[in-house]
Design an enzyme around this catalytic site. Structure first.
Site, short mmCIF file in Angstrom:
data_model
loop_
_atom_site.label_atom_id
_atom_site.label_comp_id
_atom_site.label_asym_id
_atom_site.label_seq_id
_atom_site.Cartn_x
_atom_site.Cartn_y
_atom_site.Cartn_z
CB SER A 84 -0.94 0.02 1.21
OG SER A 84 -1.89 -1.01 1.08
CB THR A 137 -3.72 4.37 2.02
OG1 THR A 137 -3.50 2.97 1.93
CG2 THR A 137 -4.41 4.88 0.78
CG ASP A 257 -5.07 -4.51 2.93
OD1 ASP A 257 -4.66 -5.17 1.96
OD2 ASP A 257 -4.39 -4.30 3.96
#
Ligand code: MG
Ligand code: ZN
Length: 370
Positions: A84, A137, A257
């Protein structure tokens, strides 16, 4: 007489050509100017995650309101299968980088992000995530660190920006630090209202807001996070839309996720549905505003998820997972609003940055500086 007929035919054809040309011109140049971009990332959210959520839902998902769809390739600079950090950095900056990196390229050099470029152009900016705001992220849009695990350094990078609103977990990375600094105090002296509960956040009328909903990570929605993500998305938009120049907002459904890593089928689907609720908030705003582009995608697919059974009447699905990690499969892109047409097709994940940047139509000088 024949000559007159020819002249009439000529005029008729001529006017048809002109009207076709005018129609085509208005579809591109005449479309409303994009002031705001809401970039939404479902971490690990592949096609199967989304279709499983569609299959159990009583009504169509908000994502299905998007008329434009595309596919993006997610590989990183040093790995066919991205993490990520690398994928987030590429979505934020258009540059490929190595797994684990945050806001730096594969040589460790700082890259400029959409959030930073929006800020330079006088726009309001925001980040919302169900993870800590320091997690890979959201961090990729605001921080520059060679390692995604450097949470306390990432927290410090928030202070180097003029971000207007951020909401997520992670207050410990600001207040309980190895270096003894209290960055919540630093945020306050920079003019932020610092809130430490969703209740406080929702009641806030501040122009600059640092909203923490957990000391580290929020729980799954099924474990008590409630409406944190859609509610925070609405609050962020409410604050950001006050800037007449426009805004850039990144919203992440972080825990799709995590649930897929854990092979928790029900939670994977529930987190996807929760993210879709936030998408609904963004699309409702975009629909009435008319100058907002909403782009929804994933950073990569997690779990190698597929659907091996189900019942359309009972609204059940059976998921199978092929890995406890990420996979290399392409992930979907959904777009809504002015400029959304650019997002159709198959492209590399570096392209989303370019497409968003050109949609804003910032001054040439800024794009050149990039
Ligand atoms: Mg994430
Ligand atoms: Zn993951």
């Amino acid at each position: 007489m024949k000559k007159l007929k020819n002249i009439l035919l000529f005029i008729l054809l001529g006017s048809t050509v002109v009207s076709c040309y005018t129609a085509r011109k208005s579809a591109t140049e005449g479309s409303p100017k994009v002031k705001n971009v809401i970039f939404m990332i479902g971490d690990g959210m592949g096609v199967a995650h989304t279709y499983a959520a569609m299959s159990v839902s009583d009504k169509p998902l908000n994502i299905e309101r998007c008329e434009i769809t595309g596919l993006q390739k997610t590989f990183s600079a040093n790995n066919y299968i991205t993490d990520s950090g690398a994928a987030g950095t590429t979505l934020a900056s258009g540059k490929k980088t190595n797994n684990g990196a945050i806001g730096v390229d594969d040589q460790g050099k700082k890259v400029k992000t959409l959030l930073e470029i929006a800020e330079e152009n006088g726009l309001a900016t925001g980040l919302v995530s169900t993870s800590s705001v320091t997690h890979a992220t959201p961090a990729s849009f605001i921080a520059h660190q060679s390692s995604r695990g450097s949470y306390e350094d990432i927290a410090k990078d928030f202070l180097k920006t003029d971000i207007d609103v951020f909401i997520g977990g992670g207050s410990d990375h600001f207040a309980k630090r190895a270096d003894g600094l209290n960055l919540l105090d630093s945020l306050k002296s920079k003019g932020y209202e610092v809130d430490t509960s969703l209740d406080m956040i929702m009641k806030s009328i501040a122009g600059k807001l640092a909203g923490f909903t957990a000391p580290l990570q929020n729980p799954y929605r099924l474990k008590g996070r409630g409406d944190m993500l859609p509610a925070s998305t609405g609050k962020a938009i409410e604050i950001l839309k006050k800037n007449p120049k426009g805004f850039f907002l990144m919203v992440e459904g972080s825990q799709i996720d995590w649930a897929a890593h854990a092979h928790a089928a029900d939670t994977t689907i529930d987190e996807t549905l929760d993210f879709d609720k936030a998408v609904g908030v963004a699309l409702d705003f975009a629909q009435q505003d008319g100058h907002t582009l909403v782009v929804i995608t994933a950073d990569h697919e997690t779990g190698g998820v597929t659907i091996t059974g189900g019942d359309r009447n009972a609204k059940t699905v059976k998921l199978a997972f092929s890995t406890s990690g990420h996979t290399a499969v392409m992930v979907p892109v959904y777009a809504f609003g002015p400029g959304s047409g650019k997002f159709t097709g198959i492209y590399d994940n570096t392209e989303l940055f370019k497409k968003i940047l050109t949609t804003y139509k910032f001054s040439k000088k800024t794009i050149k500086a990039e």
